[in-house]
Design an enzyme around this catalytic site. Sequence first.
Site, PDB file in Angstrom:
ATOM      1  N   ASP A 148      32.955  36.892  39.009  1.00 47.66           N
ATOM      2  CA  ASP A 148      34.179  37.621  39.296  1.00 47.66           C
ATOM      3  C   ASP A 148      35.330  37.016  38.497  1.00 47.66           C
ATOM      4  O   ASP A 148      35.128  36.578  37.359  1.00 47.66           O
ATOM      5  CB  ASP A 148      34.443  37.577  40.813  1.00 47.66           C
ATOM      6  N   HIS A 220      40.990  38.544  43.162  1.00 44.48           N
ATOM      7  CA  HIS A 220      39.782  39.322  43.434  1.00 44.48           C
ATOM      8  C   HIS A 220      38.566  38.430  43.655  1.00 44.48           C
ATOM      9  O   HIS A 220      37.791  38.609  44.613  1.00 44.48           O
ATOM     10  CB  HIS A 220      39.542  40.280  42.258  1.00 44.48           C
ATOM     11  N   SER A 549      33.972  46.703  45.625  1.00 45.57           N
ATOM     12  CA  SER A 549      34.067  45.266  45.347  1.00 45.57           C
ATOM     13  C   SER A 549      34.037  44.451  46.631  1.00 45.57           C
ATOM     14  O   SER A 549      33.561  43.317  46.647  1.00 45.57           O
ATOM     15  CB  SER A 549      35.375  44.941  44.610  1.00 45.57           C
TER      16      SER A 549
END
Length: 772
Positions: A148, A220, A549
């Site tokens: 990520d 994220h 996600s």
Amino acid sequence: MVSVAATEICFLFLLLLALLPHTSTADERKTYIVHMNNNLRPSTYSTHHDWYSASLRSLSLSSDASPSLLYTYTDAYHGFAASLTPAEAQTLRRSNSVLGVYEDTLYSLHTTRTPEFLGLEHSEGLWAGHSTQDLNAASQDVIIGVLDTGVWPESSSFDDSGLPPVPTRWRGECESAADFSKSACNKKLVGARRFSKGYKMASGMKEVGEADSPRDYDGHGTHTASTAAGSQVRNASLLGYARGTARGMATMARVSCYKVCWKAGCFGADILAGMDAAIRDGVDVMSLSLGGGSAPYYRDTVAIGAFAAMERGIFVSCSAGNSGPSRASLANTAPWIMTVGAGTLDRDFPAYAALGGKTGRFTGVSLYSGKGMGDRPVALVRGNKNNSSGDLCLPDSLDPDWVRGKVVLCNRGVNARVEKGAVVKKAGGVGMILANTAANGEELVADSHLLPAVAVGMKVGDKIREYVKTEVNPSALLSFGGTVLNVRPSPVVAAFSSRGPNTVTEQILKPDVVGPGVNILASWSAVAGPTGLDIDTRKTQFNVMSGTSMSCPHISGLAALLKAAHPDWSPSVIKSALMTTAYTHDNTRSPLRDAADNTPSTPWAHGAGYVNPLKAMSPGLIYDASVDDYVAFLCSLDYGVEHIQMIVKNPNFNCSRKLLSGPGGLNYPSFSVLFGKSSVVRYERELTNVGPIRTSYVVTVDAPPMVGVKVRPTRLLFRSVGEKKKYTVTFVAKQGEAPPPKKAAFGSVMWSSRQNQVRSPVSFMWTETEST
């Protein structure tokens, strides 16, 4: 004696040297991924890296650019990534030792209450015959690799209190950088690495625009890693919203983070390098909340890396994509990947838009946490009188003289939801109503806006749009309702969650499952505001985000728990357990609904259903698939040998014997039936008993009226654990029965015992007029 391969390399050198007078400047170079036939490595080279370097040495010396060889892949892929001109790439393609040369691909990110909603807070019953403490102890040996945007290691979600030493088998590392110390890792965060060469090459060898380190400046990656395996953190919230104890799915599992995504996105060369490292490091589960659309498996970086991981017993979970509700919008559809869609929890963040006159108050959602609007309505206007881009509230589209001091009605779409709020605020607006259009239907996603803002569905949006159009002096007052639990109906399939059918292989039903992916609270980077916008100076330790996600790391964490409880289970068995035990009804006992239009959802949206980890621990029966089964699947696709070689590392595979009648013959936990030239489709499946001995299962079938289904046998008796039984299912498109209007329908095949229900979804498609 000089080998044929060595002669080939000499020929390659001559071709490359011939190009040197005409080589392009470094600015014209691009990243290419080169797949090599490793069986042709000359004996004069002791390693593949030496071979690859020699092949490119002349190119590296011919310019002032950084070395041409960016990555050498060893475990996920046979080959390397290099910076090449198009002419140089074409030269490499002529080499017999090269299987393929492909330009790098840009992938994108698919961007608490969850454990309780999934049943993980139950102290007993999750793992039959064992306590929660037993499962926690077992999961301490499981390592999840998250690819990520990196990690914020100081987050309390990565506190390692109570964890024993890192498993001795672990081979990973914690890379240091100017902003990242090796000591940032611990017994919870056992690894942190970064891969940026592909990104740097794509940006013209400029700096990456953020520190070249494993540190997460986006948020994220920290969010997904803590969702999968974060430690328990009490009193967590986003600026007061969703307050409670935040924890990952597998709180005692270890996590290793591989930074492969940067400000401009995620490049295939970097992703493949991250997967290569994760395999070599020794992860048990790999989690990728990113995707790049559909492509043949031999052109799909993630699919190739995931195949290598699967060969080594590593479970790979990937997000399905956020391109729903558009049909056939899935990413990451290889059958050896767990493809994860998104659904809601039973938690919401209500907000209200009260309109002037007798129009009344409408309910939406919001995570706005600042000073409110008070108790007096203000004028409500469209973005601009005569500007369609104003309705979308795109950057610099609003006239300050028109919107100053007013609430602005913005249509959802094109740019980010939070950016629309920033645009309104910049122009002087004091509030925003964000109204869905047909593209998003009734789906409501809450955001931590920079000004008072309420998101509403399409039906409410249409009423508000009509009100603004017809009312002489429209006005609005926005207010906020905090956090509400036990929302009904729940769960609902998110409208943004990408949909089937699977365009790469229509005979494999995707997505596989849906999990929590809407309004998920998890850890966040300390330097990123909750909106992710540069102008957002607010700081928070936790953030609420939505997307596949978010659902992907939920399944990654659940897979870690299953791996801990059943260390001998293969990735295919873990997938089967999660799929066949998933549920398809909400908390009102009605079929799952689709947020896009509030109609019943289908397996093209929810796959096998919403995951149920309690039942997945003891699924009763499973569908297993070996590496050889997946090779047989690839052979059934009529790929060329060179294409299969790009996926399968074993040079001795053989497609001469067709072991499957077609790709749908793979022993998969679901069915995708295509009625085309034939009105009869027959598949064989094999079930393995992982439940009680001497257990009998009976089959039941659900099918649309225009399809007949026969299963033989209809009863299976398993006398021992590990016993295997086969069955055949025949699907028949009934003569004289017209296909459904959209030429698609759905059903299921379910095997039931007193203790278990093993359910497989079925999709039916009519591709042309059938014949017998």
